[in-house]
Write a protein that holds these residues in place. Structure first.
Motif, short mmCIF file in Angstrom:
data_model
loop_
_atom_site.label_atom_id
_atom_site.label_comp_id
_atom_site.label_asym_id
_atom_site.label_seq_id
_atom_site.Cartn_x
_atom_site.Cartn_y
_atom_site.Cartn_z
N GLY A 84 -24.79 -56.96 20.01
CA GLY A 84 -24.52 -57.42 19.38
C GLY A 84 -24.17 -58.67 20.10
N ALA A 85 -23.74 -59.31 21.19
CA ALA A 85 -23.38 -60.17 22.08
C ALA A 85 -25.27 -60.41 22.62
CB ALA A 85 -22.79 -59.95 23.26
N LEU A 86 -25.51 -59.63 23.06
CA LEU A 86 -27.19 -59.58 23.94
C LEU A 86 -28.27 -60.40 22.96
CD1 LEU A 86 -28.78 -59.43 26.31
CD2 LEU A 86 -29.01 -56.93 24.88
N ALA A 87 -28.22 -60.08 21.49
CA ALA A 87 -28.79 -60.29 20.51
C ALA A 87 -28.52 -62.21 19.82
CB ALA A 87 -28.96 -59.67 18.86
N ARG A 100 -37.50 -67.10 14.96
CA ARG A 100 -36.12 -66.32 16.60
C ARG A 100 -35.30 -65.57 15.63
NH1 ARG A 100 -32.11 -70.99 18.03
NH2 ARG A 100 -31.73 -71.22 15.75
N PHE A 101 -34.94 -64.70 14.67
CA PHE A 101 -34.21 -63.62 14.34
C PHE A 101 -34.34 -62.89 14.82
CE2 PHE A 101 -32.94 -60.50 11.55
CZ PHE A 101 -31.48 -60.39 11.33
N PHE A 106 -36.16 -57.85 18.16
CA PHE A 106 -37.28 -56.73 18.92
C PHE A 106 -36.99 -56.97 20.56
CE2 PHE A 106 -41.11 -56.56 21.10
CZ PHE A 106 -41.06 -55.00 20.40
N LEU A 107 -36.34 -57.97 21.00
CA LEU A 107 -35.99 -58.48 22.28
C LEU A 107 -35.07 -57.55 22.08
CD1 LEU A 107 -36.81 -61.91 23.51
CD2 LEU A 107 -38.26 -59.50 24.13
N THR A 108 -33.34 -57.50 21.75
CA THR A 108 -32.43 -56.28 22.13
C THR A 108 -32.63 -54.85 21.81
OG1 THR A 108 -31.25 -58.12 20.95
CG2 THR A 108 -30.17 -56.16 20.69
N PHE A 109 -34.10 -54.52 20.93
CA PHE A 109 -34.47 -53.24 20.49
C PHE A 109 -34.86 -52.96 22.18
CE2 PHE A 109 -38.09 -50.20 19.71
CZ PHE A 109 -37.06 -49.69 19.37
N LEU A 110 -35.58 -53.27 22.58
CA LEU A 110 -36.18 -53.63 23.51
C LEU A 110 -35.40 -52.85 24.98
CD1 LEU A 110 -39.51 -55.48 24.38
CD2 LEU A 110 -39.33 -53.65 23.40
N ALA A 111 -34.12 -53.81 24.77
CA ALA A 111 -32.85 -53.62 25.76
C ALA A 111 -32.40 -52.45 25.64
CB ALA A 111 -32.47 -54.90 25.68
N GLY A 138 -25.09 -53.29 15.77
CA GLY A 138 -24.23 -54.64 16.20
C GLY A 138 -25.11 -55.61 16.55
N ALA A 139 -26.70 -55.42 16.62
CA ALA A 139 -27.35 -56.74 17.11
C ALA A 139 -27.72 -57.08 15.25
CB ALA A 139 -28.47 -56.47 17.50
N PHE A 140 -27.73 -56.75 14.56
CA PHE A 140 -28.53 -57.31 13.26
C PHE A 140 -27.18 -57.71 12.50
CE2 PHE A 140 -32.02 -54.83 12.90
CZ PHE A 140 -32.82 -55.65 12.78
N VAL A 141 -25.88 -57.64 12.98
CA VAL A 141 -24.39 -57.82 12.24
C VAL A 141 -24.11 -58.92 12.35
CG1 VAL A 141 -21.99 -58.01 12.30
CG2 VAL A 141 -23.37 -55.52 11.58
N PHE A 142 -24.45 -58.88 14.47
CA PHE A 142 -24.28 -60.84 14.92
C PHE A 142 -25.37 -61.55 14.70
CE2 PHE A 142 -21.16 -58.42 17.38
CZ PHE A 142 -20.58 -58.96 17.61
N LEU A 143 -26.68 -61.54 14.69
CA LEU A 143 -27.36 -62.10 14.13
C LEU A 143 -27.72 -62.51 12.96
CD1 LEU A 143 -30.57 -60.42 15.66
CD2 LEU A 143 -29.33 -62.85 16.60
#
Length: 163
Positions: A84-87, A100-101, A106-111, A138-143
């Protein structure tokens, strides 16, 4: 200056993920620390009621034991919050463009995928798409939270017209 801080955060998160994925389970285990810090198993009552389906099994206090179950919860929470923090960091670093969202997601998914692959190369560790799914949750919740704040902020900054 703000961008520099965000870039440093990004490097710190990526370095932490790399180091974490390079460690065996034994090197990462916090069970001895939990045993030392929580000798009386203070959360056993509420935790014993939880059963979490994961990898075709039910993970619980009964199945794993108190400390290993607590460690499981902490490790999975770390996935959620770290990605989430990474995203969020990726979102802030990207230019203010329309998608941008989705680019940050997508970049978080790759990571997350690269992190699981790297983990698969580490002895005693297994890579699983369930963790990638948790990372992306986590990424989607943070985004979504960031997008809500951005939207609210832009609405509050628009000048009001007098009719």
């Amino acid at each position: 200056m703000k961008k520099l801080v965000v870039v440093i955060l990004l490097m710190g998160i990526i370095a932490g993920l790399f180091i974490s994925s390079s460690q065996t389970y034994e090197q990462q285990s916090i069970v001895p620390d939990l045993e030392r810090l929580l000798p009386n198993e203070p959360l056993e009552g509420p935790l014993s009621k939880l059963e979490i389906p994961y990898w075709g099994k039910i993970i619980s206090v009964e199945e794993r034991g108190y400390y290993y179950f607590l460690e499981f919860l902490l490790r999975k929470s770390a996935h959620f919050f770290t990605f989430g923090a990474l995203a969020a960091v990726l979102f802030w670093l990207l230019p203010k463009i329309r998608f941008r969202f989705f680019i940050a997601a997508f970049l978080t998914f790759l990571a997350a995928s690269a992190d699981e692959f790297h983990q698969s190369l580490t002895g005693g560790r297994t890579a699983t798409w369930l963790d990638v799914r948790l990372d992306m949750s986590g990424a989607f919740v943070f985004l979504i939270i960031i997008q809500l704040f951005v939207s609210l902020r832009s609405k509050s900054r628009k000048p009001r017209t007098m009719d």
